[in-house]
Design an enzyme around this catalytic site. Structure first.
Site, PDB file in Angstrom:
ATOM      1  CE  LYS A   4      -4.192   1.255   2.536  1.00  0.00           C
ATOM      2  NZ  LYS A   4      -5.093   1.495   1.411  1.00  0.00           N
TER       3      LYS A   4
HETATM    4  N1  PPE Z   1      -8.059  -1.808  -2.655  1.00  0.00           N
HETATM    5  C1  PPE Z   1      -7.509  -0.591  -2.552  1.00  0.00           C
HETATM    6  C2  PPE Z   1      -6.926   0.028  -3.764  1.00  0.00           C
HETATM    7  C3  PPE Z   1      -7.528   0.073  -1.338  1.00  0.00           C
HETATM    8  O1  PPE Z   1      -7.001   1.286  -1.243  1.00  0.00           O
HETATM    9  C4  PPE Z   1      -8.124  -0.526  -0.207  1.00  0.00           C
HETATM   10  C5  PPE Z   1      -8.183   0.198   1.107  1.00  0.00           C
HETATM   11  C6  PPE Z   1      -8.678  -1.818  -0.357  1.00  0.00           C
HETATM   12  C7  PPE Z   1      -8.603  -2.431  -1.590  1.00  0.00           C
HETATM   13  C8  PPE Z   1      -9.273  -2.570   0.804  1.00  0.00           C
HETATM   14  O2  PPE Z   1      -8.281  -2.921   1.737  1.00  0.00           O
HETATM   15  P1  PPE Z   1      -8.604  -3.134   3.292  1.00  0.00           P
HETATM   16  O3  PPE Z   1      -8.859  -1.797   3.861  1.00  0.00           O
HETATM   17  O4  PPE Z   1      -7.381  -3.789   3.837  1.00  0.00           O
HETATM   18  O5  PPE Z   1      -9.802  -4.011   3.345  1.00  0.00           O
HETATM   19  N2  PPE Z   1      -8.299   1.606   1.018  1.00  0.00           N
HETATM   20  C9  PPE Z   1      -8.009   2.426   2.176  1.00  0.00           C
HETATM   21  C10 PPE Z   1      -7.850   3.882   1.809  1.00  0.00           C
HETATM   22  C11 PPE Z   1      -9.067   4.665   1.495  1.00  0.00           C
HETATM   23  C12 PPE Z   1      -8.757   6.149   1.362  1.00  0.00           C
HETATM   24  O6  PPE Z   1      -9.536   6.852   0.710  1.00  0.00           O
HETATM   25  O7  PPE Z   1      -7.767   6.608   1.922  1.00  0.00           O
HETATM   26  C13 PPE Z   1      -9.027   2.201   3.281  1.00  0.00           C
HETATM   27  O8  PPE Z   1     -10.097   1.661   3.029  1.00  0.00           O
HETATM   28  O9  PPE Z   1      -8.725   2.562   4.411  1.00  0.00           O
END
Ligand code: PPE
Length: 304
Positions: free
Chosen positions: A157
């Site tokens: 990330k």
């Molecule tokens: N894909 C992406 C591209 C992504 O950024 C997230 C989280 C996910 C999948 C889901 O991952 P998880 O949170 O581990 O289930 N995105 C983060 C950032 C959002 C933002 O706007 O900043 C979040 O959900 O915290």
């Protein structure tokens, strides 16, 4: 945004307005930072708990490893710091944003500067609106492509990778939709700008496998475990854009987005146009879980 009192910065709690960096901070120029998004919830017994704190921090360290970054604290220290920050901000629930980045020193792409670490916490409500959580959102396939797995380090990330998400999200929202869905370089469905994506067809749950350019979402992992425990058949494989059009149900997950149904994609109604039964049951169990009401998933909660 919803300010809190303090932000943890390089080992100290500083006032929110004093959590600053130099304009020549390396990460500001080149995007080499790694971050997490974590949520804390009030549980039904009155205490608060962070959802899957350890797993999120492990992903932070894994992301750092991918970009050759050494986080100058042991994981236990950051775990404590997350809780400490929530407590000092008197936040029984909210969002936690740890970020590690190359700081100030030299400039130039390959400069290796001191690593700075910060943790902010603040109240953050429904990411894709309360109504979206209940009724489902409208999504649009993006004109931007999720980057190839040798461009986007998909296990990580990384701040800079979010330019792609930003472009896709802004395009979708400025065109009147709630969220973007990105396809991979072959044209198969990947994920939302900040969410993993799933369809339900004839009772089976499909989501792109982790060989696709998608983040290994911690909510994804949780929801797949819950679905498995509920006896929902799960297939992790890529699928085409029109498979979404013909799905019975479509939803997205993420820490910020939680579990959000999608009621329309590319102006086509999905299923009945309302959150379907599999989505609703998974969403309900997910919310019960984060609020400490599901005994079997209690190990995912760190109480504070
Ligand atoms: N894909 C992406 C591209 C992504 O950024 C997230 C989280 C996910 C999948 C889901 O991952 P998880 O949170 O581990 O289930 N995105 C983060 C950032 C959002 C933002 O706007 O900043 C979040 O959900 O915290």
């Amino acid at each position: 945004m919803n300010k809190a009192d303090k932000i943890w910065l390089d080992g100290k709690l500083v006032n929110w307005d004093d959590a600053k960096v130099h304009v020549l901070t390396h990460a500001l120029h080149y995007g080499v930072g790694v971050f997490e998004g974590i949520r804390a919830y009030k549980t039904s017994d009155g205490r608060s708990a962070v959802f899957r704190l350890r797993e999120h921090l492990q992903r932070l360290y894994d992301s750092a490893h991918v970009v050759l970054m050494e986080i100058p604290y042991p994981i236990e220290r950051l775990q404590e710091a997350c809780i400490e920050t929530l407590k000092v901000n008197r936040q029984p629930e909210g969002y936690i944003r740890p970020l590690a980045f190359y700081g100030y020193g030299n400039l130039g792409v390959g400069a290796v500067n001191p690593v700075q670490v910060t943790i902010a916490t603040w109240p953050w409500g429904a990411y894709l609106s309360e109504e979206g959580l209940k009724k489902g959102i409208r999504a649009k396939v993006s004109s931007f492509t999720r980057m190839h797995v040798n461009v986007n380090m998909v296990r990580a990330k990384i701040s800079g990778q979010y330019v792609n998400s930003f472009l896709a999200n802004r395009e979708a929202v400025m065109s009147g939709y709630d969220e973007a869905i990105l396809l991979d370089t072959e044209g198969y469905v990947a994920e939302g700008s900040g969410e993993n994506l799933y369809i339900v067809k004839n009772g089976t749950l499909f989501t792109p496998s982790l060989s696709s350019p998608v983040l290994a979402g911690i909510t994804r992992d949780s929801v797949l475990k819950i679905a498995k425990d509920q006896g929902v058949p799960i297939v992790e494989q890529k699928f085409t854009r029109d498979t979404m059009y013909l799905a019975d149900e479509l939803f997205m997950t993420g820490t910020a987005a939680e579990l959000t149904p999608v009621r329309e994609v590319d102006n086509r109604r999905v299923g009945s146009g309302q959150p379907g039964p599999v989505t609703k049951k998974l969403q309900e169990t997910f919310f019960r879980t984060v609020h400490g009401e599901e005994q079997r998933y209690r190990e995912w909660l760190t109480y504070y």
